[in-house]
Scaffold this motif. Structure first.
Motif, short mmCIF file in Angstrom:
data_model
loop_
_atom_site.label_atom_id
_atom_site.label_comp_id
_atom_site.label_asym_id
_atom_site.label_seq_id
_atom_site.Cartn_x
_atom_site.Cartn_y
_atom_site.Cartn_z
N ARG A 201 7.64 17.78 0.80
CA ARG A 201 7.11 16.79 -0.12
C ARG A 201 5.61 16.70 0.10
O ARG A 201 5.13 16.88 1.22
CB ARG A 201 7.75 15.42 0.11
CG ARG A 201 7.36 14.41 -0.96
CD ARG A 201 8.31 13.24 -1.03
NE ARG A 201 8.24 12.62 -2.34
CZ ARG A 201 8.99 11.59 -2.72
NH1 ARG A 201 9.88 11.09 -1.89
NH2 ARG A 201 8.87 11.07 -3.93
N GLU A 202 4.88 16.42 -0.97
CA GLU A 202 3.44 16.28 -0.88
C GLU A 202 3.03 14.83 -1.08
O GLU A 202 3.57 14.13 -1.93
CB GLU A 202 2.74 17.17 -1.92
CG GLU A 202 2.91 18.66 -1.63
CD GLU A 202 2.13 19.53 -2.59
OE1 GLU A 202 1.76 19.04 -3.68
OE2 GLU A 202 1.88 20.70 -2.24
N ASP A 203 2.07 14.42 -0.26
CA ASP A 203 1.49 13.08 -0.37
C ASP A 203 0.00 13.19 -0.60
O ASP A 203 -0.66 14.12 -0.12
CB ASP A 203 1.73 12.28 0.92
CG ASP A 203 3.21 12.05 1.20
OD1 ASP A 203 3.98 11.92 0.24
OD2 ASP A 203 3.58 11.99 2.39
N HIS A 204 -0.54 12.23 -1.32
CA HIS A 204 -1.99 12.13 -1.49
C HIS A 204 -2.52 11.07 -0.53
O HIS A 204 -1.89 10.02 -0.33
CB HIS A 204 -2.34 11.72 -2.92
CG HIS A 204 -2.09 12.78 -3.95
ND1 HIS A 204 -2.21 14.13 -3.69
CD2 HIS A 204 -1.74 12.68 -5.27
CE1 HIS A 204 -1.96 14.82 -4.79
NE2 HIS A 204 -1.66 13.97 -5.75
N VAL A 205 -3.69 11.34 0.02
CA VAL A 205 -4.32 10.43 0.98
C VAL A 205 -5.75 10.15 0.54
O VAL A 205 -6.51 11.09 0.24
CB VAL A 205 -4.37 11.04 2.40
CG1 VAL A 205 -4.86 10.01 3.41
CG2 VAL A 205 -3.02 11.61 2.79
N TRP A 206 -6.10 8.87 0.50
CA TRP A 206 -7.47 8.46 0.22
C TRP A 206 -7.91 7.49 1.31
O TRP A 206 -7.22 6.51 1.58
CB TRP A 206 -7.59 7.72 -1.11
CG TRP A 206 -7.13 8.45 -2.34
CD1 TRP A 206 -7.90 9.12 -3.25
CD2 TRP A 206 -5.79 8.53 -2.86
NE1 TRP A 206 -7.13 9.61 -4.28
CE2 TRP A 206 -5.84 9.27 -4.06
CE3 TRP A 206 -4.56 8.04 -2.40
CZ2 TRP A 206 -4.70 9.53 -4.82
CZ3 TRP A 206 -3.42 8.31 -3.14
CH2 TRP A 206 -3.50 9.04 -4.34
N ARG A 207 -9.04 7.77 1.92
CA ARG A 207 -9.67 6.80 2.82
C ARG A 207 -11.09 6.60 2.35
O ARG A 207 -11.87 7.56 2.23
CB ARG A 207 -9.67 7.30 4.27
CG ARG A 207 -10.07 6.20 5.27
CD ARG A 207 -10.12 6.70 6.69
NE ARG A 207 -11.34 7.46 6.93
CZ ARG A 207 -11.48 8.37 7.90
NH1 ARG A 207 -10.48 8.63 8.72
NH2 ARG A 207 -12.62 9.02 8.04
N LEU A 208 -11.42 5.34 2.06
CA LEU A 208 -12.73 5.01 1.53
C LEU A 208 -13.37 3.94 2.40
O LEU A 208 -12.71 3.02 2.86
CB LEU A 208 -12.62 4.49 0.08
CG LEU A 208 -12.02 5.46 -0.94
CD1 LEU A 208 -10.53 5.19 -1.12
CD2 LEU A 208 -12.72 5.31 -2.29
N ARG A 209 -14.67 4.08 2.58
CA ARG A 209 -15.42 3.12 3.38
C ARG A 209 -16.32 2.30 2.45
O ARG A 209 -17.05 2.86 1.61
CB ARG A 209 -16.30 3.83 4.41
CG ARG A 209 -17.29 2.97 5.14
CD ARG A 209 -16.65 2.14 6.22
NE ARG A 209 -16.14 2.98 7.29
CZ ARG A 209 -15.64 2.49 8.43
NH1 ARG A 209 -15.58 1.18 8.61
NH2 ARG A 209 -15.17 3.30 9.35
N ARG A 210 -16.25 0.98 2.58
CA ARG A 210 -17.11 0.09 1.79
C ARG A 210 -18.42 -0.11 2.51
O ARG A 210 -18.45 -0.36 3.72
CB ARG A 210 -16.42 -1.26 1.56
CG ARG A 210 -17.13 -2.15 0.57
CD ARG A 210 -16.31 -3.36 0.22
NE ARG A 210 -16.75 -3.93 -1.03
CZ ARG A 210 -16.09 -4.85 -1.71
NH1 ARG A 210 -14.91 -5.30 -1.24
NH2 ARG A 210 -16.56 -5.34 -2.84
N GLY A 211 -19.51 -0.01 1.79
CA GLY A 211 -20.83 -0.18 2.40
C GLY A 211 -21.09 -1.63 2.81
O GLY A 211 -20.46 -2.56 2.30
N ARG A 212 -22.00 -1.77 3.69
CA ARG A 212 -22.40 -3.11 4.14
C ARG A 212 -23.46 -3.67 3.22
O ARG A 212 -23.80 -4.79 3.20
CB ARG A 212 -22.93 -3.05 5.58
CG ARG A 212 -21.87 -2.61 6.57
CD ARG A 212 -22.42 -2.62 7.99
NE ARG A 212 -21.45 -2.12 8.94
CZ ARG A 212 -20.49 -2.84 9.48
NH1 ARG A 212 -20.38 -4.14 9.15
NH2 ARG A 212 -19.64 -2.33 10.33
#
Length: 212
Positions: A201-212
Motif C-alpha cells: 500500500r502507498e501512503d502520502h506524507v506531508w510535513r510543513l513548517r510554519r514560519g515565525r
C-alpha cells in the motif's frame, strides 16, 4: 478504513467500530510519525483522529504535552488507559470531537493527522485547513494519508477519493511565504490482506513548517 457498511451518522459508525470489538490497533505509534517527528523539539501537540492513543502516548513519552482527539468515546477510554499504563497519563488530555462539527481550541507546536480518512461523512478538506490554522508560529503540520487502495483490493468496498501530493497542498492553499514544505513523499509499505495475501500500500506524507 473499513469495508463494514456505514450507517448514516459518523459518530454511530466509529463508536460501534470500537465498542463492538476488542482492541482495534496495535498500540504502537505510526512508523511515519516516528520517522518525521523524532527530530522535533517537544512542545505541545495535537493528534487528530487519535484512536486508541498509540501516537499520542509515544509523543507524550518523548516529552510532548498532547491533546488527543477522536469521535469515539470508547476509543478515548482505551487511549486514556494506555497512557496511564505507560506512565504518561498526566501529559495527555483527551477530547471528543466530531471533526468538521467541532475542533479543539488553541494552537500547537505539532499538529498531526494520520489516516484521517473515513467511509462515512467527513469534511476532510475543511478539517485539514483547520489543522493547519492550529499550528503555532514555528510549528509543524504532519499529515499522512492513504494514496489509494491496497494492491490486493480488487473491488473497492466503497467510493473514496485519495488526495494527490500536489492536490492536497492546493486544497490547503497555504501562503508560500509563511510555510515551508519539508517532506512531500509517497511511501510504499508491505500490506497483507485479511486472508493473508501479500501486497503493498502507498501512503502520502506531508510535513510543513510554519514560519515565525
Amino acid at each position: 478504513m473499513t469495508s463494514v457498511p456505514p450507517p448514516a451518522q459518523p459518530a454511530e459508525f466509529w463508536e460501534s467500530r470500537y465498542r463492538d470489538s476488542g482492541r482495534v490497533w496495535s498500540g504502537r505509534p505510526n512508523e511515519l510519525l516516528v520517522r518525521e517527528a523524532s527530530g522535533l523539539t517537544p512542545g505541545t501537540a495535537l493528534d487528530l483522529g487519535c484512536g486508541e492513543g498509540g501516537d499520542a502516548v509515544w509523543l507524550a513519552s518523548r516529552g510532548w504535552r498532547v491533546t488527543g482527539v477522536d469521535i469515539a468515546a470508547t476509543a478515548l477510554e482505551r487511549a486514556a488507559a494506555h497512557a496511564a499504563e505507560a506512565g504518561v497519563g498526566d501529559r495527555v488530555a483527551w477530547e471528543r470531537h466530531e471533526l468538521g462539527e467541532s475542533f479543539p481550541e488553541g494552537s500547537f507546536d505539532l499538529v498531526s493527522a494520520h489516516y484521517l480518512q473515513s467511509p462515512v461523512a467527513l469534511d476532510q478538506r475543511g478539517v485539514l485547513r483547520r489543522a493547519a490554522a492550529a499550528v503555532a508560529p514555528g510549528g509543524t503540520l504532519l499529515l499522512v494519508l492513504h494514496a489509494g487502495w491496497p494492491s490486493w483490493q480488487t473491488e473497492p468496498p466503497f467510493d473514496a477519493e485519495f488526495p494527490t501530493l500536489d492536490g492536497l497542498l492546493a486544497d490547503l492553499d497555504l501562503p508560500a511565504a509563511e510555510w515551508t514544505v519539508e517532506t512531500r513523499e509517497t511511501v510504499r509499505r508491505a500490506s497483507a490482506s485479511p486472508d493473508g495475501v501479500d501486497g503493498h500500500r502507498e501512503d502520502h506524507v506531508w510535513r510543513l513548517r510554519r514560519g515565525r
